[in-house]
Write a protein that holds these residues in place. Structure first.
Motif, PDB file in Angstrom:
ATOM      1  N   LEU A 174       0.704  -1.235  -0.279  1.00  0.00           N
ATOM      2  CA  LEU A 174       0.096  -0.065  -0.113  1.00  0.00           C
ATOM      3  C   LEU A 174       0.456   1.316   0.348  1.00  0.00           C
ATOM      4  CD1 LEU A 174      -2.910  -1.330   2.551  1.00  0.00           C
ATOM      5  CD2 LEU A 174      -2.964  -0.909   0.217  1.00  0.00           C
ATOM      6  N   ALA A 175       2.278   1.343  -0.588  1.00  0.00           N
ATOM      7  CA  ALA A 175       2.807   2.038   0.069  1.00  0.00           C
ATOM      8  C   ALA A 175       3.379   3.276  -1.401  1.00  0.00           C
ATOM      9  CB  ALA A 175       4.451   1.432   0.366  1.00  0.00           C
ATOM     10  N   ASP A 176       1.904   3.023  -2.489  1.00  0.00           N
ATOM     11  CA  ASP A 176       2.457   3.554  -3.760  1.00  0.00           C
ATOM     12  C   ASP A 176       1.493   5.084  -3.237  1.00  0.00           C
ATOM     13  OD1 ASP A 176       2.781   5.446  -5.436  1.00  0.00           O
ATOM     14  OD2 ASP A 176       2.885   3.837  -7.386  1.00  0.00           O
ATOM     15  N   PRO A 177       2.179   6.263  -3.251  1.00  0.00           N
ATOM     16  CA  PRO A 177       0.411   7.456  -3.296  1.00  0.00           C
ATOM     17  C   PRO A 177      -0.286   7.450  -4.229  1.00  0.00           C
ATOM     18  CG  PRO A 177       2.942   7.914  -2.432  1.00  0.00           C
ATOM     19  CD  PRO A 177       2.941   6.770  -3.459  1.00  0.00           C
ATOM     20  N   ALA A 178       0.365   6.954  -5.513  1.00  0.00           N
ATOM     21  CA  ALA A 178      -0.950   6.495  -6.316  1.00  0.00           C
ATOM     22  C   ALA A 178      -2.431   5.957  -6.197  1.00  0.00           C
ATOM     23  CB  ALA A 178      -0.135   6.634  -8.099  1.00  0.00           C
ATOM     24  N   LEU A 179      -1.770   5.174  -5.167  1.00  0.00           N
ATOM     25  CA  LEU A 179      -3.768   4.527  -4.600  1.00  0.00           C
ATOM     26  C   LEU A 179      -4.291   5.111  -3.957  1.00  0.00           C
ATOM     27  CD1 LEU A 179      -1.701   1.107  -3.178  1.00  0.00           C
ATOM     28  CD2 LEU A 179      -3.191   1.198  -5.444  1.00  0.00           C
ATOM     29  N   TYR A 180      -4.132   6.154  -3.751  1.00  0.00           N
ATOM     30  CA  TYR A 180      -5.203   7.590  -2.822  1.00  0.00           C
ATOM     31  C   TYR A 180      -5.195   8.218  -4.236  1.00  0.00           C
ATOM     32  CZ  TYR A 180      -2.822   3.911   0.114  1.00  0.00           C
ATOM     33  OH  TYR A 180      -1.772   3.017   0.471  1.00  0.00           O
TER      34      TYR A 180
ATOM     35  N   GLU B 257      -3.051   8.718   2.663  1.00  0.00           N
ATOM     36  CA  GLU B 257      -1.346   8.631   2.250  1.00  0.00           C
ATOM     37  C   GLU B 257      -1.384   7.139   2.812  1.00  0.00           C
ATOM     38  OE1 GLU B 257       0.978  10.925   5.543  1.00  0.00           O
ATOM     39  OE2 GLU B 257      -0.274  12.056   4.321  1.00  0.00           O
ATOM     40  N   PRO B 258      -0.430   6.796   1.931  1.00  0.00           N
ATOM     41  CA  PRO B 258      -0.157   5.435   2.692  1.00  0.00           C
ATOM     42  C   PRO B 258       0.333   5.193   4.108  1.00  0.00           C
ATOM     43  CG  PRO B 258       1.326   6.114   1.019  1.00  0.00           C
ATOM     44  CD  PRO B 258       0.383   7.222   1.037  1.00  0.00           C
ATOM     45  N   PRO B 259      -0.318   3.873   4.283  1.00  0.00           N
ATOM     46  CA  PRO B 259      -0.396   3.729   5.974  1.00  0.00           C
ATOM     47  C   PRO B 259       0.486   3.019   6.459  1.00  0.00           C
ATOM     48  CG  PRO B 259      -1.633   2.454   5.051  1.00  0.00           C
ATOM     49  CD  PRO B 259      -1.110   3.125   3.959  1.00  0.00           C
ATOM     50  N   GLY B 260       1.862   3.827   7.242  1.00  0.00           N
ATOM     51  CA  GLY B 260       3.070   2.664   7.884  1.00  0.00           C
ATOM     52  C   GLY B 260       2.460   1.635   8.616  1.00  0.00           C
TER      53      GLY B 260
ATOM     54  N   VAL C  16      -5.659  -3.393  -5.079  1.00  0.00           N
ATOM     55  CA  VAL C  16      -4.846  -4.164  -5.133  1.00  0.00           C
ATOM     56  C   VAL C  16      -3.732  -3.206  -5.510  1.00  0.00           C
ATOM     57  CG1 VAL C  16      -3.673  -5.616  -7.424  1.00  0.00           C
ATOM     58  CG2 VAL C  16      -6.452  -6.400  -6.534  1.00  0.00           C
ATOM     59  N   GLY C  17      -1.834  -3.339  -5.028  1.00  0.00           N
ATOM     60  CA  GLY C  17      -1.259  -2.641  -5.023  1.00  0.00           C
ATOM     61  C   GLY C  17      -0.707  -2.063  -6.757  1.00  0.00           C
ATOM     62  N   THR C  18      -0.548  -1.611  -6.928  1.00  0.00           N
ATOM     63  CA  THR C  18       0.265  -1.183  -8.221  1.00  0.00           C
ATOM     64  C   THR C  18       1.542  -1.499  -9.244  1.00  0.00           C
ATOM     65  OG1 THR C  18       2.171   0.533  -6.949  1.00  0.00           O
ATOM     66  CG2 THR C  18      -0.163   1.724  -7.892  1.00  0.00           C
ATOM     67  N   ALA C  19       2.019  -2.345  -8.146  1.00  0.00           N
ATOM     68  CA  ALA C  19       2.818  -3.518  -8.717  1.00  0.00           C
ATOM     69  C   ALA C  19       1.843  -4.641  -9.861  1.00  0.00           C
ATOM     70  CB  ALA C  19       3.961  -4.299  -7.835  1.00  0.00           C
ATOM     71  N   TRP C  20       0.928  -4.827  -9.447  1.00  0.00           N
ATOM     72  CA  TRP C  20       0.030  -5.811  -9.487  1.00  0.00           C
ATOM     73  C   TRP C  20      -1.152  -5.992 -10.360  1.00  0.00           C
ATOM     74  CZ3 TRP C  20       2.262  -5.402  -4.325  1.00  0.00           C
ATOM     75  CH2 TRP C  20       2.862  -6.692  -4.218  1.00  0.00           C
TER      76      TRP C  20
ATOM     77  N   GLU D 269     -14.103   9.049 -11.228  1.00  0.00           N
ATOM     78  CA  GLU D 269     -12.999   9.183 -11.771  1.00  0.00           C
ATOM     79  C   GLU D 269     -12.324   7.422 -12.646  1.00  0.00           C
ATOM     80  OE1 GLU D 269     -11.041  13.024 -11.671  1.00  0.00           O
ATOM     81  OE2 GLU D 269     -13.352  13.764 -12.308  1.00  0.00           O
ATOM     82  N   HIS D 270     -12.725   6.633 -11.496  1.00  0.00           N
ATOM     83  CA  HIS D 270     -11.592   5.417 -10.819  1.00  0.00           C
ATOM     84  C   HIS D 270     -12.329   4.553 -11.782  1.00  0.00           C
ATOM     85  CE1 HIS D 270      -9.323   2.820  -9.660  1.00  0.00           C
ATOM     86  NE2 HIS D 270      -9.119   3.110  -8.136  1.00  0.00           N
ATOM     87  N   ALA D 271     -11.693   4.896 -13.629  1.00  0.00           N
ATOM     88  CA  ALA D 271     -12.444   3.662 -14.594  1.00  0.00           C
ATOM     89  C   ALA D 271     -11.981   2.053 -14.079  1.00  0.00           C
ATOM     90  CB  ALA D 271     -11.838   4.024 -15.443  1.00  0.00           C
ATOM     91  N   ALA D 272     -10.699   2.233 -13.309  1.00  0.00           N
ATOM     92  CA  ALA D 272     -10.190   0.111 -13.341  1.00  0.00           C
ATOM     93  C   ALA D 272     -11.251   0.306 -12.094  1.00  0.00           C
ATOM     94  CB  ALA D 272      -8.999   0.356 -12.943  1.00  0.00           C
ATOM     95  N   SER D 273     -12.040   0.689 -11.325  1.00  0.00           N
ATOM     96  CA  SER D 273     -12.913   0.222 -10.104  1.00  0.00           C
ATOM     97  C   SER D 273     -14.281   0.078 -10.266  1.00  0.00           C
ATOM     98  CB  SER D 273     -12.678   1.141  -8.741  1.00  0.00           C
ATOM     99  OG  SER D 273     -11.284   0.849  -7.946  1.00  0.00           O
ATOM    100  N   GLU D 274     -14.783   1.254 -11.780  1.00  0.00           N
ATOM    101  CA  GLU D 274     -15.628   0.860 -11.962  1.00  0.00           C
ATOM    102  C   GLU D 274     -16.184   0.031 -12.885  1.00  0.00           C
ATOM    103  OE1 GLU D 274     -16.465   4.797 -14.212  1.00  0.00           O
ATOM    104  OE2 GLU D 274     -17.400   5.564 -12.898  1.00  0.00           O
ATOM    105  N   ALA D 275     -14.512  -0.895 -13.908  1.00  0.00           N
ATOM    106  CA  ALA D 275     -14.840  -1.914 -14.444  1.00  0.00           C
ATOM    107  C   ALA D 275     -14.936  -3.129 -13.348  1.00  0.00           C
ATOM    108  CB  ALA D 275     -13.213  -2.072 -15.072  1.00  0.00           C
ATOM    109  N   VAL D 276     -14.416  -3.186 -12.249  1.00  0.00           N
ATOM    110  CA  VAL D 276     -14.326  -4.366 -11.013  1.00  0.00           C
ATOM    111  C   VAL D 276     -15.936  -4.319 -10.505  1.00  0.00           C
ATOM    112  CG1 VAL D 276     -13.764  -5.231  -9.318  1.00  0.00           C
ATOM    113  CG2 VAL D 276     -12.169  -3.689 -10.524  1.00  0.00           C
ATOM    114  N   ALA D 277     -16.542  -3.216 -10.678  1.00  0.00           N
ATOM    115  CA  ALA D 277     -17.829  -2.986  -9.912  1.00  0.00           C
ATOM    116  C   ALA D 277     -18.686  -3.750 -11.328  1.00  0.00           C
ATOM    117  CB  ALA D 277     -18.703  -1.239 -10.037  1.00  0.00           C
TER     118      ALA D 277
END
Length: 174
Positions: free
Chosen positions: A28-34, A40-43, A98-102, A134-142
């Motif tokens: 969850l470290a990538d700020p792009a996830l938020y 922001e990324p949690p510690g 899902v983390g950005t790497a995956w 605006e989150h097209a990827a999550s709309e696709a999951v839905a």
């Protein structure tokens, strides 16, 4: 010529545990996830506290929390999570990360479908998700879960609803 998207990597859903906090902090470290959800990324310490609260449960009659991590079979690495808040045993609000790497491998869709199938087997009949418009990827999951926008909003996110997938167990009972 259309190409078929690759199959998502093999994965399993594993129950959340506080000991997963260090690995999930990395996921969850990538700020792009938020970008769409804020924050922001949690510690690690923050995740340990959060996971302890989640494992304690909601403390509300008729409400249950489902918190599962997505573990890749090949490497054993954690790649994200799926969650549900189940109300009255029949309705569930679902969420996925899902983390950005995956990302872009179909993993979020596959993991969300897997948790939806588990919920249906447990008797859940209706699913809800909240997705930033605006989150097209999550709309696709839905959409992959069979959910559709119902016209309502909460905290700037569109509400998506639909029936839970019919499980073989439930359909055999009818």
């Amino acid at each position: 010529m259309c190409s078929t998207p690759p199959a998502p990597p093999s994965f399993s859903l594993v129950p959340l545990a506080v000991r997963h906090a260090p690995a999930m902090a990395a996921v969850l470290a990538d700020p792009a996830l938020y970008r769409f959800t804020g924050g922001e990324p949690p510690g690690v310490a923050e995740l340990e506290r959060r996971y302890a609260r989640q494992l304690a449960g909601p403390g509300e009659t008729g409400v249950a929390w489902v918190n599962l991590l997505v573990r890749l079979e090949e490497s054993g690495a954690l790649a994200g999570y799926v969650q549900a808040t189940v109300t009255r045993g029949e309705e569930a609000e679902v969420a996925w990360v899902v983390g950005t790497a995956w990302q872009r491998r179909g993993l979020a869709k596959a993991a969300a479908r897997a948790v939806a199938a588990r919920l249906a087997q447990a008797g859940v009949r209706r699913l809800t998700a909240y997705v930033h418009p605006e989150h097209a990827a999550s709309e696709a999951v839905a959409r992959a879960l069979g959910l559709r926008p119902d016209g309502s909003w909460q905290d700037g996110e569109r509400r998506w609803t639909g029936p839970a997938p019919v499980s073989p167990v439930r359909s055999a009972v009818r």
